[in-house]
Design a protein around this motif. Structure first.
Motif, PDB file in Angstrom:
ATOM      1  N   LYS A 254       0.484  -1.413   0.260  1.00  0.00           N
ATOM      2  CA  LYS A 254       0.031  -0.278  -0.195  1.00  0.00           C
ATOM      3  C   LYS A 254       0.988   1.379  -0.199  1.00  0.00           C
ATOM      4  O   LYS A 254       0.515   2.164  -0.813  1.00  0.00           O
ATOM      5  CB  LYS A 254      -0.913  -0.354   0.874  1.00  0.00           C
ATOM      6  N   SER A 255       1.541   1.304   0.398  1.00  0.00           N
ATOM      7  CA  SER A 255       2.463   2.561   1.082  1.00  0.00           C
ATOM      8  C   SER A 255       3.551   3.218  -0.448  1.00  0.00           C
ATOM      9  O   SER A 255       3.525   3.723  -0.862  1.00  0.00           O
ATOM     10  CB  SER A 255       3.697   1.722   2.244  1.00  0.00           C
ATOM     11  N   PHE A 256       3.998   1.845  -1.351  1.00  0.00           N
ATOM     12  CA  PHE A 256       4.688   1.641  -2.647  1.00  0.00           C
ATOM     13  C   PHE A 256       3.519   2.688  -3.983  1.00  0.00           C
ATOM     14  O   PHE A 256       3.869   3.343  -4.364  1.00  0.00           O
ATOM     15  CB  PHE A 256       4.870   0.492  -2.950  1.00  0.00           C
ATOM     16  N   VAL A 257       2.158   1.534  -3.165  1.00  0.00           N
ATOM     17  CA  VAL A 257       1.030   2.572  -4.428  1.00  0.00           C
ATOM     18  C   VAL A 257       0.619   4.280  -3.826  1.00  0.00           C
ATOM     19  O   VAL A 257       0.473   4.816  -4.489  1.00  0.00           O
ATOM     20  CB  VAL A 257      -0.041   1.744  -4.020  1.00  0.00           C
ATOM     21  N   GLU A 258       0.526   4.613  -2.893  1.00  0.00           N
ATOM     22  CA  GLU A 258       1.139   5.853  -2.219  1.00  0.00           C
ATOM     23  C   GLU A 258       2.178   6.385  -2.713  1.00  0.00           C
ATOM     24  O   GLU A 258       2.139   7.422  -1.869  1.00  0.00           O
ATOM     25  CB  GLU A 258       0.083   5.874  -0.844  1.00  0.00           C
ATOM     26  N   ARG A 259       2.859   5.995  -2.677  1.00  0.00           N
ATOM     27  CA  ARG A 259       4.334   6.626  -3.094  1.00  0.00           C
ATOM     28  C   ARG A 259       4.829   7.238  -1.428  1.00  0.00           C
ATOM     29  O   ARG A 259       4.666   9.009  -1.596  1.00  0.00           O
ATOM     30  CB  ARG A 259       4.672   8.016  -3.727  1.00  0.00           C
ATOM     31  N   ARG A 260       4.386   6.760  -0.048  1.00  0.00           N
ATOM     32  CA  ARG A 260       4.987   7.290   0.852  1.00  0.00           C
ATOM     33  C   ARG A 260       5.591   5.769   1.583  1.00  0.00           C
ATOM     34  O   ARG A 260       5.805   4.454   1.200  1.00  0.00           O
ATOM     35  CB  ARG A 260       3.650   7.642   1.957  1.00  0.00           C
ATOM     36  N   GLU A 261       6.483   6.694   2.786  1.00  0.00           N
ATOM     37  CA  GLU A 261       6.803   5.231   3.898  1.00  0.00           C
ATOM     38  C   GLU A 261       6.417   4.802   4.271  1.00  0.00           C
ATOM     39  O   GLU A 261       4.748   5.231   4.686  1.00  0.00           O
ATOM     40  CB  GLU A 261       8.224   6.253   4.746  1.00  0.00           C
ATOM     41  N   GLY A 262       6.442   3.129   4.736  1.00  0.00           N
ATOM     42  CA  GLY A 262       5.837   2.212   4.804  1.00  0.00           C
ATOM     43  C   GLY A 262       5.579   2.985   6.747  1.00  0.00           C
ATOM     44  O   GLY A 262       6.469   2.760   7.085  1.00  0.00           O
ATOM     45  N   ARG A 263       4.533   2.327   6.803  1.00  0.00           N
ATOM     46  CA  ARG A 263       4.114   2.670   8.964  1.00  0.00           C
ATOM     47  C   ARG A 263       3.960   1.049   9.000  1.00  0.00           C
ATOM     48  O   ARG A 263       3.100   0.053   9.051  1.00  0.00           O
ATOM     49  CB  ARG A 263       3.064   3.344   8.886  1.00  0.00           C
ATOM     50  N   PHE A 264       5.043   0.560   9.971  1.00  0.00           N
ATOM     51  CA  PHE A 264       5.259  -1.288  10.045  1.00  0.00           C
ATOM     52  C   PHE A 264       4.376  -0.889  11.521  1.00  0.00           C
ATOM     53  O   PHE A 264       5.313  -0.134  12.524  1.00  0.00           O
ATOM     54  CB  PHE A 264       6.150  -1.863   9.607  1.00  0.00           C
ATOM     55  N   GLN A 265       4.111  -2.421  11.983  1.00  0.00           N
ATOM     56  CA  GLN A 265       3.789  -2.881  12.845  1.00  0.00           C
ATOM     57  C   GLN A 265       4.352  -4.284  13.669  1.00  0.00           C
ATOM     58  O   GLN A 265       3.620  -4.622  14.508  1.00  0.00           O
ATOM     59  CB  GLN A 265       2.091  -2.556  13.496  1.00  0.00           C
ATOM     60  N   GLY A 266       5.260  -4.524  12.399  1.00  0.00           N
ATOM     61  CA  GLY A 266       5.743  -5.998  13.234  1.00  0.00           C
ATOM     62  C   GLY A 266       4.286  -6.768  13.336  1.00  0.00           C
ATOM     63  O   GLY A 266       4.657  -8.205  14.034  1.00  0.00           O
ATOM     64  N   ARG A 267       3.343  -6.819  12.539  1.00  0.00           N
ATOM     65  CA  ARG A 267       2.503  -8.169  12.695  1.00  0.00           C
ATOM     66  C   ARG A 267       2.273  -8.792  10.803  1.00  0.00           C
ATOM     67  O   ARG A 267       2.322  -7.647  10.121  1.00  0.00           O
ATOM     68  CB  ARG A 267       1.045  -7.178  13.279  1.00  0.00           C
TER      69      ARG A 267
END
Length: 267
Positions: A254-267
């Motif tokens: 999703k972050s790649f499509v939206e051209r932003r950094e990923g917000r990861f949660q470890g899940r």
């Protein structure tokens, strides 16, 4: 194991201090009055600190560093029975990576001043090393009538090749940060006083990534070194479905499509 203090008031036998900074787990060698020379108590605490990091789901990268001017001058040999080759608690992660349980999460190391014997072996067992300019290294066991037994006989050859490894291991000669970089013992040289900050910055960048992907990447690379490329390839069918099923993978797409950094949660 205690929380980190801004000024060392370590006991005579030394200690290992820990601190959490966001997703980064700091592990500090704290016996500066004795050049951070290791005692048995410090080995017990270091093993416990590595295990605490491994068990902390919110800690995604660790930094091993030292209080004072030096990383470590090595073991206080008078305190050890060298016929006992494993000084760490048997139920803890082995910081030297020589026996199970093995660490699964990444460790970055910052070295400075004197980095002798066990200091070199701890950094070679980690994943990324930053050395301060002016750091002095030495695998000096032969000068004490001893052999290195914390991984140097394996990892020197692996990193530097046979001839270079034998030159250092069989003479016990000191070497500098530039030589350590050339031999792939360290990955970067920082200005004096900046190694710890640079190591933490690297750890923070690692901790921005999806931890499941980071750990799987490290695990597959470890398998390749220990068992060969074919064994690493054979693990792809097990590792990739677990990653694909994670929420972090969906967030990464999703972050790649939206051209932003990923917000990861470890899940």
């Amino acid at each position: 194991m205690t929380n980190a203090a801004p000024v060392s008031d370590a006991p005579e036998e030394g200690r290992i201090v820990t601190e959490k900074r966001g997703r980064v787990f700091l592990i500090g060698i704290d016996r500066p009055r004795k050049y951070n020379g290791f005692t048995p108590a410090m080995f017990d605490q270091l093993g416990a600190a590595y295990q605490a990091y491994e068990d902390d789901a919110d800690a995604w990268c660790a930094v091993l560093h030292a209080v004072g001017k030096n990383f470590t001058a090595g073991l206080q040999l008078s305190e050890f029975d060298i016929s006992k080759t494993d000084f760490f608690p048997p139920d803890s992660v082995d910081p030297l990576g020589l026996r199970p349980p093995f660490r699964k999460k990444p460790v970055v190391v910052a070295v400075k001043g004197f980095c002798y014997t066990i200091g070199i072996e701890l950094m070679l067992a980690a994943d990324i090393v930053v050395a301060e300019a002016g750091t002095r290294f030495g695998q000096v066991e032969v000068k004490r009538g001893l052999m290195a037994f914390g991984g140097a006989t394996i990892r020197f050859v692996e990193r530097a090749g046979w001839g270079n490894a034998m030159l250092l291991l069989l003479t016990g000669d000191d070497f500098d940060a530039e030589t350590a970089l050339r031999y792939n013992f360290v990955q970067a040289i920082a200005p004096e006083g900046q190694a710890e900050a640079q190591a933490i910055e690297i750890a923070e960048r690692i901790a921005l990534q999806a931890p499941l992907a980071v750990q799987a990447t490290r695990e597959n690379s470890w398998i390749s070194v220990q068992e060969g490329p074919a064994a690493a390839v054979a693990r792809f069918p097990e590792q990739l479905p677990a990653i694909q099923a994670s929420e972090d993978f969906a967030e990464g797409v999703k972050s790649f499509v939206e051209r932003r950094e990923g917000r990861f949660q470890g899940r």
